[in-house]
Design an enzyme around this catalytic site. Structure first.
Site, PDB file in Angstrom:
ATOM      1  CB  SER A 107      -0.905   0.017   1.237  1.00  0.00           C
ATOM      2  OG  SER A 107      -1.666  -1.158   1.311  1.00  0.00           O
ATOM      3  CB  CYS A 108       1.331   3.925   1.002  1.00  0.00           C
ATOM      4  SG  CYS A 108       0.205   3.501   2.328  1.00  0.00           S
ATOM      5  CB  THR A 109       2.173   6.327  -3.982  1.00  0.00           C
ATOM      6  OG1 THR A 109       1.753   5.094  -4.567  1.00  0.00           O
ATOM      7  CG2 THR A 109       3.244   6.965  -4.857  1.00  0.00           C
ATOM      8  CD  GLU A 145       5.054   4.379   0.390  1.00  0.00           C
ATOM      9  OE1 GLU A 145       4.879   3.539  -0.506  1.00  0.00           O
ATOM     10  OE2 GLU A 145       4.388   5.432   0.484  1.00  0.00           O
ATOM     11  CG  ASN A 184      -2.510   8.297  -3.162  1.00  0.00           C
ATOM     12  OD1 ASN A 184      -2.837   9.425  -2.801  1.00  0.00           O
ATOM     13  ND2 ASN A 184      -2.530   7.923  -4.429  1.00  0.00           N
TER      14      ASN A 184
END
Length: 488
Positions: A20-22, A112, A41
């Site tokens: 997950s995540c950026t 992150e 995100n």
């Protein structure tokens, strides 16, 4: 039987956001207005409602923070600083803070999800049962950190003493700059201060490389970071040359080439169109880049909304849920945050959090001044659809639009773009009025900010409701046309 099913569902909702995540970080000399920006995100489950909370300052506080994910606990500071956080609804903001600012002017976004070198983890594994993890970081650090650097030091010491329960990267910002910390193993870590001219992108992997233990103004780490690697045969100065944090402590495999590096490449080329890097040579990607033009908050929004649009890799235009490249904007994003610090302005308006609920390509970014009261609609609802909460009003639009992305996405995006432009104009007007008021009439200045947030909330929900009705009308017409049965 029912209890076991409920327990299983709860465990899924509380799982760390794997894959997950950026994250995007931008220094003050790389932005058009001289602000610092950290953004991320958060991608896990489309059903994860998020509430935006304000925690008041508590003097003579006592007790312990308790993780809702594992057995990690940590003492509450005697003076618990006021802070905002953006948390999973089911926790009632007792944990899973995600992002926010505190009264000292420190902002954070966490985390992150990253993956450390399996060889290192065999020697120093994650402390899964009692180590610090994503659900604890914001709620433990923001009540006590007076600066971004101090936040790094506090989190680093916890990792050293108590361990990390998982691999993660965390961004910190204050009026002096941006720091980014990455775990290395269960008890090892390092952090760097972003140069003012630089932009940094991370997508579910360790990205940091350079480390200079003598330069404590720009680098911090666990005390034996290099020695630990040498002692366990992970780094040999004579053979390997200059210490490279990524090579020693991060994981690189086939998953990164498909899942992570494409996002980094996409954003780096978006902000630096003349870069010649290619996906087949990911180790040639720069860790930090200097954007070819000064970036704005809108540029960061565009980056977080990206899904390879305009290319054959766009999964939504191509109706391909199994596309080979993982896009930045995915439907399971439950929240996106952009934290901006403008040091030249009073803190109440100089610190702004832009929050997007749900899929970034189909949601507006709503601005929140650090000094303003948060409207109640952003603290309503749970993980089942309702007619009242901000999350579900926005998520409903996204769900309807995804039924026919090519037809409906442009309608949604056009409406929200127009709304965001109007809100930006209102922000400018509000800030000018605030600057004229805040010294001579603080109460009136405060009311100005509170009224701004109410206006923004009402405008956003009215736009979402209008879009829901428009999409339902178009879907009704489409279905009527498809199943008309009107005779020969």
């Amino acid at each position: 039987m029912k209890l076991s099913v409920i327990a299983s569902l709860l465990s899924i909702l509380y799982l760390p956001a794997v894959f997950s995540c950026t994250t995007i970080l931008v220094g003050d000399k790389a932005t058009a207005d001289g602000s610092y920006i950290i953004a991320r995100n958060a991608d896990h489950s489309a059903l994860t409602n998020q509430h935006y909370f304000h925690h008041p300052r508590i003097d003579n506080a006592s007790g312990k923070f308790k993780s809702s994910f594992n057995d990690f606990t940590y003492p509450v500071p005697k003076t618990s600083l006021a802070y905002d956080s953006f948390a999973k609804a089911m926790t009632h903001d007792h944990s899973w803070g995600s992002a926010g600012f505190n009264e000292a002017g420190v902002g954070m976004t966490a985390t992150e999800t990253i993956f450390n070198n399996p060889a290192v983890l065999k020697i120093d594994p994650y402390v899964e049962n009692t180590g610090i993890n994503e659900d604890s970081i914001i709620n433990v650090i923001l009540p006590r950190a007076k600066t971004a650097k101090e936040g790094v030091e506090i989190l680093g010491k916890i990792i050293e003493d108590r361990g990390a329960a998982e691999g993660f990267g965390v961004a910190f910002v204050d009026p002096d700059g941006i720091w980014y910390l990455e775990t290395a193993s269960g008890h090892q870590w390092m952090a760097t201060k972003l140069n003012s001219e630089d932009c940094f992108v991370s997508a579910n992997q360790g990205r940091l490389q350079q480390y200079d233990p003598k330069d404590t103004a720009h680098y911090l780490a666990s005390p034996d970071l290099i020695r630990f690697a040498e002692q366990h045969g992970l780094y040999n100065p004579q053979q390997d040359g200059v210490f490279d944090f990524h090579k020693v402590y991060s994981k690189d495999d086939k998953t990164d080439v498909r899942y992570n590096y494409p996002r980094v490449l996409r954003l780096q080329h978006q902000y630096n169109p003349h870069l010649t890097t290619v996906l087949s040579e990911p180790m040639a990607f720069p860790v930090f880049t200097k954007p070819e033009k000064l970036l704005t908050v809108d540029d960061i929004k565009a980056g977080l909304r990206d899904h390879y649009q305009g290319t054959k890799d766009d999964p939504y235009a191509e109706k391909d849920p199994y596309a080979p490249k993982r896009p930045i904007s995915v439907f399971r994003t439950y929240e996106s945050n952009i934290l901006q610090v403008r040091p030249e302005l009073p803190q109440a308006i100089g610190e702004v959090t832009y929050i997007g609920w749900g899929m970034t390509a189909l949601t507006p970014y709503i601005p929140f001044y650090e000094g303003a009261k948060i409207p109640h609609i952003f603290r309503e609802g749970g993980n089942s659809a309702d007619e009242h909460s901000a999350f579900w009003q926005l998520r409903t639009v996204q769900t309807l639009a995804m039924v026919d992305y090519k037809q409906f996405a442009p309608i949604v995006q056009s409406a929200y773009q127009k709304m965001e432009q109007e809100q930006a104009q209102l922000m400018h007007k509000t800030e000018q009025e605030y600057l004229a008021l805040y010294k001579k009439d603080p109460k009136a200045a405060q009311k100005l900010l509170d009224d701004f947030e109410i206006t923004i909330a009402n405008q956003t929900m009215a736009t979402a409701k209008k879009l829901q009705l428009e999409l339902i009308t178009k879907l009704t017409a489409d279905i009527d046309h498809k199943y008309h049965f009107a005779g020969a």
